[in-house]
Every structure is written in C-alpha cells, then in structure tokens.
Design an enzyme around this catalytic site. Structure first.
Site, PDB file in Angstrom:
ATOM      1  N   GLU A  80     -49.000 -12.917 -24.773  1.00  0.00           N
ATOM      2  CA  GLU A  80     -48.795 -11.615 -24.148  1.00  0.00           C
ATOM      3  C   GLU A  80     -49.608 -11.441 -22.864  1.00  0.00           C
ATOM      4  O   GLU A  80     -49.162 -10.755 -21.942  1.00  0.00           O
ATOM      5  CB  GLU A  80     -49.141 -10.493 -25.135  1.00  0.00           C
ATOM      6  N   PHE A 142     -51.428  -2.139 -41.169  1.00  0.00           N
ATOM      7  CA  PHE A 142     -51.323  -3.522 -40.709  1.00  0.00           C
ATOM      8  C   PHE A 142     -50.886  -3.559 -39.246  1.00  0.00           C
ATOM      9  O   PHE A 142     -49.918  -2.927 -38.857  1.00  0.00           O
ATOM     10  CB  PHE A 142     -50.309  -4.288 -41.573  1.00  0.00           C
ATOM     11  N   GLN A 143     -51.609  -4.294 -38.448  1.00  0.00           N
ATOM     12  CA  GLN A 143     -51.365  -4.463 -37.010  1.00  0.00           C
ATOM     13  C   GLN A 143     -51.360  -3.125 -36.270  1.00  0.00           C
ATOM     14  O   GLN A 143     -50.618  -2.927 -35.306  1.00  0.00           O
ATOM     15  CB  GLN A 143     -50.067  -5.238 -36.755  1.00  0.00           C
ATOM     16  N   LYS A 192     -42.816   2.547 -34.713  1.00  0.00           N
ATOM     17  CA  LYS A 192     -41.659   1.874 -35.295  1.00  0.00           C
ATOM     18  C   LYS A 192     -40.598   2.862 -35.762  1.00  0.00           C
ATOM     19  O   LYS A 192     -39.396   2.621 -35.609  1.00  0.00           O
ATOM     20  CB  LYS A 192     -42.114   0.992 -36.460  1.00  0.00           C
ATOM     21  N   MET A 503     -67.148 -22.108  -8.783  1.00  0.00           N
ATOM     22  CA  MET A 503     -67.835 -20.985  -8.149  1.00  0.00           C
ATOM     23  C   MET A 503     -69.129 -20.648  -8.877  1.00  0.00           C
ATOM     24  O   MET A 503     -70.150 -20.332  -8.238  1.00  0.00           O
ATOM     25  CB  MET A 503     -66.924 -19.758  -8.083  1.00  0.00           C
TER      26      MET A 503
END
Length: 599
Positions: A80, A142-143, A192, A503
């Site tokens: 993602e 959940f999630q 959802k 760097m």
C-alpha cells in the site's frame, strides 16, 4: 448525473470461453450498493487509474469491480505504501488527482508515509480506506484502526462516511478539495456496512461546501506595489517553488522573467518551472544548490518568491538569509505568508493569474551588471567532479541526460543521487522532475516512477520515464518492479550503487569524526541484476564509464518491460556544494573540509 444498469452479453472470444458480462450505465435513477456508488462516482469524476490492494473491509468494492467492470483501470500494487507513492507520481506527472484504494487496519496504516509525503509536497491524491462496520468502530475489532485520527495532521481534509446516502457527495468533495487551492491529500474512510448498504445514486454536478471558498481576486494595489518594487530594484531575483508547476504557471514565469531580464533560481520542487538552459537560469538554490544561486540570494536587493514556502533547506540560518532584500511573496496558501521570512509585499492568489497580471504592469529592467556579477560567481565555483576515469554518479546522470537530450520524466529517490540529479540533469520542462522533498522519503522513487509511467501512457506522452535511485532507497519498495513488468512499462531504473547510505555517510564523515555507524550496506545489498530478473525485468550492470554508456544504449532498445541499470560507483563521493545544517547560506562548503568544523 444518475445511472441505470443493465447487462450486456458479449460474444465469446473462443468456442470454449464463457460470455463476458459487463454492466453499462445509462442516465436514470437506480438503487445501488455503496460499493457500486463508489465505483460509479469515480467514473463520473473522470478517474482513469486507481492504485489499490484488496482486503476484507473493501471486498464488496472489489466484487462490484469484477461485476460491473468500471471504465477506469485498477492497478494491483504489491504494498500500500508503493500504491500511495504511485498515485503521487501519477499526480505530479499529469497534473491530475491520484487515487488509492486500500483495506482497513494495516492497509490504511501502510499508506501513512505516502499521505504524509503528499501533504508535505502539496500533491493532490485521494485515499479511500476500508473501515470496520460503524457499529464496531471503537471496539478494537479485527483490522480496525482510527485512520482519521492517525492521518489528521497529514491530510488536507478527511471524511468518515457513516451514511451511504452521503457517499457520492463525499467523493465529489474529496476530489474538489484535493486539487483546488494549495493541493494536498484527502482521506475517505469507508465502513464495511456503508459499502453494503443501498441507496439511489445521484452524483452531484457542483460542490457547495460551507467554509471552503476560493480566494478573492488579488487587490490591484498589491499588484501595483509589486510592480513598483520590481521597477526600483537593481539586483532582483525570482525564487521559484513547486507552486509554479502545480498551478501550471511555468510559461507565465518564463515569459515574465525573459521580458524583465530578471534571473531565476528554483527550489528542488521548482526544477523545470524555468528552462535550465536559459541564460537567466541560476538553477537550484539552497543546501545543495549552486554557489552562484546562493550568492545571488545573499546579494540581491529584491527577492520575488513564486509558489515557494521558504523551507529550511533553502534558507539555512534565517536571520542571515537574503540580508539585503525586500521580499515579494506570491502564494496561494495564506499560512505560508511571513511564516519564516517576512514578506514586504504579500500577494495571496493563484500564481498563474498573478504573474500574468504583473507582466502588464512592469517594464524591462537593466540587469546587465547584475547578471555579469552572477556570471563571475558561476565561473568562480562551477559544478564539477573528478575526471579520474572512474565511474562517478554525476557522470552517469550526465550520460542519462545526453541519451534523452534532457527530454525525459526523471523520478528520484532520496539521498546523494537525488541532489546530483538536481545539479547535473538540467531540467527544461515542468513536470519532468519528480521527487520527495519535504518528507524526504526513501523508497519513493520506484513506485512513483511506475505511477508516472502509467500517467505518461494515459496522456499519450512518448517521454521516457527514468527512475534514479540509490541502493539503499531502491530496495525499500523494489517489489513494485513486478507490477511494472506485468503492465509492460518501459521504465529505465538507474540504481546508483555506492554500497552505503551515502548521504548519512557524508554527514558522518564531515560532522561526526568519520564514525560510520550502520551505513555500510555491503553485506546486505542484493545482487541487483538478479533482483531485476526475479521481478521479470531486465538487469544490467556497469563499473566503468564505458560500460555505463553501453548499458544505457542497450536499455533504450528495450521497451516492453522495465530495465534496471546498476552503476557501481565510488563509495567515498560526496555532494558539493553544501550548506551545513543551521549555517548561513553564505557559508557553503565547496569541497572536503576538516571534519567537525561546523559541529
């Protein structure tokens, strides 16, 4: 606009194939699921590409996507964060809004770095995140995660959609906010149950949001005052940021600078706003800008800031920066006015409109002596690197430029190669230099280049897309090579491999008594050629300037998949000139110095 749906059966492609079902849309009111309303809203908004990854909270969206086969293209990314950077690359290359679709929980949190990057660099993207059903929000389901709370400080605006009847309007507003005013990321959180609920679909034609209004016309007296200041100046200087590009004002800037004979220096994000092959171009200013650009800042009597925010990497020590200059600041975001540097004349407005108006009010200025003084600084300390026959990153970048005559879209990751690209490629056109500036995100380059390549394909541009990355940053999102290969994107991936976090190593050498703590990548770097091949790409390697030229020419013959070119360069190379952190712009380091003298 409203839609009705019906099914069209297409002829089978072969005797064994099943007929394909495609849902077409015709104007009329229709009851739809929230998931379908989302997809139809994206179609109505004109979205062409979405970067996404499915999951439980958004599975209904993907189910509807399979059923109705919307007009836009969905790109399945491998991570993602990569998807969010891809949306940034797409947005920066095309000027359109990038779109991301992810699931709840880890799907949402994986986008946070990309959202923060877009916020810092004013990139218009809309990120749709899944969410647990509204009844479970706050129950540690959940999630579940508070995507709105997590991203509140790094979004221009955010929405939690609680009613399916609000979904279409929310989508319309999200895209409007992302691309108007100072652009930025907008997050839309989708529970959802909202995606499963049904409602009539009506996509609004206009946006009417209380409290979100466009700027009033610029006051004429402001423009006249700016024109008077320009006319009275002897050593004027344009200081140009990314706002000139995002507002499509590059041609207006170029016309005004050439008409008035005022030299131009740009920020990292402003590269390409003014052609760097023009005699008036001083190229980049700031921490790793040119000596002559920074000297011009220190000696100018008028600084005309155009779509820039006076970032600390530009100004260094504030009270010593541009000490002799009055400041005109042209900016669309009021919060940036006099935030770091006081503006003697602040013009709040669209950069394009302001520059166009100014041109009719000013006259050419005799800057001959001023330009001669700047040329003396240019000759005093030109950009240069060793001519010892070894392979140097600066030389590789020049070879890439010569291969394309400078007409390419260049995406860089973050680190030494980023600064060398800014110094040595010489950008001639807007939207051809794309990088992570404000957040400085390693891992940005590869997925952003992929997004830019999709954008170039969409608008029918033949410009090659080159990703210049370091070995440290490239592996952070290398997984997206498989996605680019699957879509046959002709990306040219240049990995500048010095086997160090270059760097950080440079700072350790200069300011930390050469204590190279955890910056050596020799033992953990992959074989980049094999890594490319594992992701269905072509892998090439060079260790000398001659080999570099050979593999560049070979890479440009391959246009059906990405090509990774690994350039093994010296690990000791450093980026100069350099303004040490906290030092004044006039205190530039132009070569290696005694360590710790600026600590």
């Amino acid at each position: 606009m409203t839609y009705d749906t019906h099914t069209k059966v297409h002829p089978a492609a072969s005797g064994d194939a099943l007929p394909e079902e495609r849902t077409e849309i015709t104007p009329s009111t229709q009851i739809m699921s929230g998931a379908e309303i989302l997809l139809r809203s994206l179609e109505a908004e004109g979205v062409k590409i979405i970067f996404g990854h499915p999951g439980g909270a958004v599975i209904k969206v993907y189910d509807e996507m399979h059923r109705i086969k919307p007009e836009f293209q969905h790109i399945l990314v491998r991570h993602e964060q990569g998807g969010t950077h891809a949306a940034e690359g797409y947005a920066k290359a095309t000027g359109k809004v990038g779109t991301v679709l992810v699931t709840s929980g880890p799907g949402a949190t994986n986008t946070v770095t990309g959202i923060a990057d877009a916020y810092m660099d004013s990139v218009p993207i809309v990120v749709f995140t899944g969410q647990v059903p509204t009844a479970l929000i706050g129950n540690d389901a959940f999630q579940e995660c508070d995507a709105i709370g997590i991203t509140r400080s790094i979004t221009k605006h955010s929405y939690l959609v609680r009613d399916v009847n609000d979904l279409a309007r929310t989508v319309k507003e999200a895209y409007h906010i992302a691309q108007t005013g100072r652009p930025g990321p907008v997050l839309v959180d989708l529970p959802k149950d909202v995606l499963l609920a049904e409602a009539p679909f009506q996509y609004p034609k206009t946006v009417n949001m209380r409290g979100y209004t466009m700027l009033d016309p610029v006051l004429p007296e402001k423009l006249h005052r700016a024109a008077q200041m320009i006319g009275e100046s002897k050593r004027p200087l344009f200081y140009v940021g990314g706002g000139a590009i995002s507002r499509n004002a590059s041609q207006h800037l170029t016309d005004l600078a050439r008409y008035t004979r005022i030299p131009v220096t740009t920020t990292l994000h402003g590269l390409g706003a003014f052609p760097e092959d023009d005699d008036l171009s001083l190229r980049m200013l700031g921490m790793h800008g040119t000596w002559w650009a920074n000297q011009a800042v220190q000696h100018c009597d008028l600084l005309i800031a155009v779509g820039a925010r006076f970032d600390d990497r530009v100004t260094g020590k504030l009270d010593s920066w541009a000490p002799h200059a009055k400041v005109i600041h042209i900016e669309i975001d009021q919060s940036c006015i006099s935030k770091n540097i006081f503006a003697d004349c602040a013009i709040l407005g669209d950069v394009q409109d302001v520059l166009e108006s100014l041109k009719s009010l000013v006259q050419p200025i005799d800057t001959t002596e001023w330009l001669e003084e700047i040329e003396a600084w240019r000759q005093e300390c030109p950009l240069q690197y060793s001519n010892d026959g070894k392979l140097h990153a600066q030389g590789v970048i020049e070879q890439l430029r010569d291969q394309t005559d400078g007409d390419a879209v260049v995406i860089t990751d973050v680190g030494q190669h980023q600064m060398w690209s800014a110094q040595y490629f010489r950008f001639l056109h807007p939207r051809t230099h794309i990088t992570s500036g404000g957040l400085g995100t390693m891992g940005f380059g590869m997925p952003a280049a992929m997004g830019a390549a999709f954008g170039m394909r969409e608008i029918g541009s033949s410009r090659p897309v080159i990703c210049i990355s370091g070995d440290g940053g490239f592996v952070m999102n290398a997984q997206e090579m498989s996605v680019a290969a699957a879509h046959k994107l002709p990306l040219k991936l240049a990995v500048i491999n010095n086997r160090f976090l270059g760097m950080v190593r440079q700072w350790q050498e200069l300011f930390h008594r050469e204590r190279y703590s955890h910056t050596d990548l020799s033992d953990t770097n992959p074989d980049f050629v094999k890594l490319a091949e594992a992701h269905h790409c072509v892998g090439l390697r060079a260790t000398t300037p001659e080999e570099a030229q050979s593999i560049i020419e070979e890479a440009w013959k391959i246009n059906d998949r990405p090509v990774l070119m690994e350039f093994q360069v010296a690990k000791e190379e450093m980026v100069f000139p350099m303004v040490p952190a906290g030092a004044a712009t006039g205190d530039m380091i132009t070569d290696r110095i005694t360590p710790n003298s600026f600590v």
